[in-house]
Design an enzyme around this catalytic site. Structure first.
Site, short mmCIF file in Angstrom:
data_model
loop_
_atom_site.label_atom_id
_atom_site.label_comp_id
_atom_site.label_asym_id
_atom_site.label_seq_id
_atom_site.Cartn_x
_atom_site.Cartn_y
_atom_site.Cartn_z
N ASP A 149 0.38 -1.30 -0.27
CA ASP A 149 -0.28 -0.18 0.18
C ASP A 149 0.96 1.25 -0.20
O ASP A 149 2.48 1.05 -1.05
CB ASP A 149 -0.97 0.40 1.12
CG ASP A 149 -1.92 0.69 0.94
OD1 ASP A 149 -2.23 1.18 0.75
OD2 ASP A 149 -3.21 -0.11 0.89
N HIS A 213 -3.77 6.34 3.57
CA HIS A 213 -4.38 4.85 3.13
C HIS A 213 -3.58 3.76 4.00
O HIS A 213 -4.66 2.36 4.08
CB HIS A 213 -4.68 4.93 1.58
CG HIS A 213 -5.53 3.71 0.48
ND1 HIS A 213 -5.26 2.74 0.76
CD2 HIS A 213 -6.21 3.93 0.18
CE1 HIS A 213 -5.97 1.87 -0.50
NE2 HIS A 213 -6.63 2.69 -0.44
N SER A 545 -11.40 -0.49 -1.18
CA SER A 545 -9.77 -0.85 -0.42
C SER A 545 -10.49 -1.44 1.13
O SER A 545 -8.91 -1.12 1.69
CB SER A 545 -9.41 0.86 -0.45
OG SER A 545 -8.69 0.26 -1.51
#
Length: 752
Positions: A149, A213, A545
């Site tokens: 990620d 994220h 996600s």
């Protein structure tokens, strides 16, 4: 600067990537373009299959291959990266002609461009029946989750290593050489990858997360328990991951300019060799690729060979059909589902009328502010007129006309550009009118007070503006309410059918992916918009996600009870115990939610599993038309394709059944399956087909399976015969021994 949109290069949207299902202005979307090298050179990935045996130098082999193409002068400078720890391949700068020549060389499986991919909890675990007090094993602390990620924020309370012992002995990874990053006994490994060597000022040259994220997904999968976590009061509760005692290995592959295939493959290469147990990757391309031209599919195949399940996000291109992108049969494809939580934001007008919209608005406006229609405030010096400024595109609004006012904008795709444009123009707030799919859409965070409304309320507010001499409005702080329709699949979650192998159902299942509270990078604004000064240690995000790490955590939980189970067995357990979802709430049915919503507690004891190993997938690939030569390179052995080994997709031992048939034509198809007993040693299962649609006959032979030991395998066939009168119909096969119910979806759909 030219701004690109989410779906097409011609869309007038800001340069974006989807993180958590929301427009992310830091990410420049590259659709089908190559990473630029010197003039007329592009970066290509040359995939060569399994890691070669012996002590041969992979880099030397790769350089030699390049020398065969264009001589020794350019070979060393053209080689960007070699993959050599878990599989074989390299990245090189080539012309298109050189790429074609490389494709024809011995030992090459595929050559494909190094494209950019897009980045596709308080009580979300409780919502799927997975409470804090659930039974756990001591082996959970030996589970290592590899997260590919944007990196991680190691100082977050979610990654505190208090009470953790040293890393498991099997761990072979590293974490050193960084000036601004330190691992601990929770985050036991960290690496970063940037094949082109180009960093923006915002990028941190370490595994540290500047986007948020990666921190969010890692804490959702394996974050520690953190009480009183919230986003400025919203979502208040105890934040926790699915396996709080598990370890995390970080592989930073995504940056402010996206996630390159070359870096994704490099991370897989390391993660497999480092000894992770589960890989979580919330990344995908816009367009699905063949299995061995897709970095995630290639990496997941070699992970599967090494006993590692890869959990992937299904994508955020819904509700369009055939939009799911991560579709390899050896990986888990996860769609998003809702939980109990939703957010409403009221807009109050000067005439005292109040309209309910959606957003996560942390701001409090005190009093009323002038209200202006975007079409009445064009930036004429910039070449805009009212017919374009009404959409509040970037730079289309005149700051002198909208500053200090609330702007009514005709937005689209969630209104992220409209809100950003109003923010840049100095507006105090914005009311966004778009194709809102209430009550099923999700709430976004904007850089200023904002609320999204449907077209009907938008027309009423527009009429109020046009009929009032001094229109005013205020946008109230959001309120958190219960979503009584949950769970359902939100519009953004990508849908099937599978664009690569039509008769293999994707996505596989769903997991919570809407309004998920999890850890965040405190240097990234909560709206991800530059200039928004709000920062927080926890943020609320939506997207597949967010669903992917929920499934990752559930898979790791199963692994902690059954450390010897194969990736296919773990995947089967998750799918066959998933909670059925309603086609009335999601007309796309299994194309939206696959086998259903995850149930981690039931998945630990599934009764039966549909197991598969490398040879099963190789036989499947034979049936899909892959050559013996390429399959031998991929597997590193003497695999053969013959009448005896060629396996059709209908013979792959998959936990679901899918069949595409010509519209209104009759069909007769037989699926071959075997199930392995992991329940009671002595047990008898009876098959029942639930919801068989009109026009189709579905039967199972034999319909009774009697087991005498754990690990015993028994086979059956499922036969589908007849025709369908709708575009898509579905049913379920349930094996029931009185204690365990093993459910598999059956879907038949028409193709033109």
């Amino acid at each position: 600067m030219m701004w690109f949109g989410l779906n097409t290069l011609l869309s007038p949207l800001p340069a974006t990537f989807l993180l958590g299902g929301q427009a992310h202005p830091f990410f420049l979307l590259s659709l089908g373009t190559f990473l630029r090298g010197p003039p007329h050179l592009y970066e290509y990935i040359v995939y060569m299959g399994a890691k070669p045996a012996g002590d041969l130098s992979a880099s030397a082999i790769h350089t030699n291959m390049l020398e065969q193409v264009f001589g020794s002068g350019r070979a060393s400078s053209s080689l960007v990266r070699s993959y050599k720890r878990s599989f074989n391949g390299f990245v090189a700068k080539l012309t298109e002609e050189e790429m074609q020549q490389m494709k024809g060389m011995d030992g090459v499986v595929s050559v494909f461009p190094n494209e950019k991919k897009q980045l596709h909890t308080t009580r979300s675990w409780d919502f799927v029946g997975f409470p804090r007090q659930v039974k756990r094993t001591s082996f959970e602390s030996d589970i290592i989750i590899g997260v590919l990620d944007t990196g991680i924020w190691p100082e977050s309370d979610s990654f505190d290593d208090k009470g953790f012992g040293p890393p498991p002995r099997k761990w072979k990874g590293t974490c050193h050489g960084f000036s601004n990053f330190t691992c601990n006994n929770k985050i036991i490994g960290a690496k970063y990858y940037k094949s082109d060597g180009k960093f923006s000022p915002k990028d941190l040259h370490s595994p540290r997360d500047s986007e948020g994220h990666g921190t969010h997904t890692a804490s959702t999968a394996a974050g520690d328990l953190v009480s009183m976590a919230s986003l400025m009061g919203f979502g208040l509760g105890t934040a926790r991951g699915g396996v709080p005692s598990a370890r995390i290995a970080v592989y930073k592959t995504c940056w402010s300019d996206g996630c390159h295939d070359a870096d994704i493959l490099a991370a897989f290469d390391d993660a497999i060799a480092d000894g992770v147990d589960i890989i979580s990757i919330s990344v995908g391309g816009k367009t699905p690729q063949k299995y061995f031209e897709d970095s995630a599919a290639i990496g997941a195949f070699h992970a599967m060979k090494n006993g590692i399940l890869t959990s992937t996000s299904a994508g955020n291109e819904g509700p369009l059909l055939v939009s799911v992108t991560n579709v390899s049969p050896w990986s888990l494809s996860v769609a998003a589902s809702t939980t109990y939580r939703k957010f409403l934001t009221k807009v109050q007008l000067g005439d005292r009328k109040v309209y309910k919209g959606i957003s996560i608005n942390t701001f409090e406006l005190h009093g009323m502010y002038p209200l202006i229609y975007g079409g009445d405030g064009p930036n004429t010096r910039g070449g805009f007129r009212g017919n374009t400024s009404r959409f509040c595109q970037i730079n289309s609004l005149n700051p002198n006309l909208v500053k200090g006012k609330i702007v009514l904008c005709i937005g689209h795709r969630g209104g992220s550009e409209a809100a950003w444009s109003a923010f840049l123009a100095g507006a105090v707030g914005t009311v966004i009118v778009d194709g809102l799919q209430l009550p099923r859409d999700f709430s976004r965070i904007y850089p200023l007070p904002a609320s999204r409304l449907g077209a009907g309320d938008g027309k009423r507010i527009a009429y109020y503006i046009s009929s009032t001499s001094n229109p005013t409005a205020s946008i109230l702080k959001s309120i958190e309410v219960s979503d009584t329709l949950a769970p359902y699949v939100p519009p953004f979650s990508s849908r099937g059918p599978n664009p690569i192998t039509h008769d293999l159902l994707k996505p596989d299942l769903t997991a919570p992916g809407v309004h998920i509270l999890a850890a965040w990078s405190p240097i990234s604004p909560i709206s991800k918009v530059p200039g928004d000064n709000r920062i927080a240690e926890y943020n609320i995000e939506s997207g597949t996600s967010m669903a992917c790490p929920h499934a990752t955590g559930a898979a790791a939980y199963i692994k902690s009870f059954h450390p010897t189970w194969s990736p296919a067995a773990i995947k089967s357990a998750l799918m066959t115990t998933a909670t059925p979802m309603s086609a009335r709430k999601n007309p796309e049915a299994e194309f939206a939610y696959g086998a259903g919503n995850i149930d981690p507690v039931r998945a630990v004891h599934p009764g039966l599993v549909y197991d598969a190993d490398e040879i099963d997938f190789v036989n499947f690939l034979c049936g899909e038309g892959y050559s013996v030569q390429n399959l031998r390179l991929v597997t590193g052995d003497h695999s053969v394709c013959s009448k005896a080994t060629n396996g059709t997709v209908w013979d792959l031992n998959y936990p679901s059944f899918a069949l595409s048939i010509p519209y209104k034509e009759s069909i007769a198809r037989t699926f071959k399956r075997s199930v392995t007993n992991v329940g009671l040693p002595v047990s008898t299962y009876k098959a029942t087909v639930i919801g068989a649609p009109k026009g189709l006959k579905v039967n199972v032979q034999p319909n009774i399976l009697s087991f005498t030991s754990i690990g015993q395998k028994l086979s059956f066939v499922l036969k589908v015969k007849g025709r369908i009168v709708k575009d898509m119909v579905s049913a379920s096969l349930v094996w029931d021994d009185g204690l365990y119910k093993v459910r598999s979806p059956i879907i038949v759909y028409a193709v033109q």
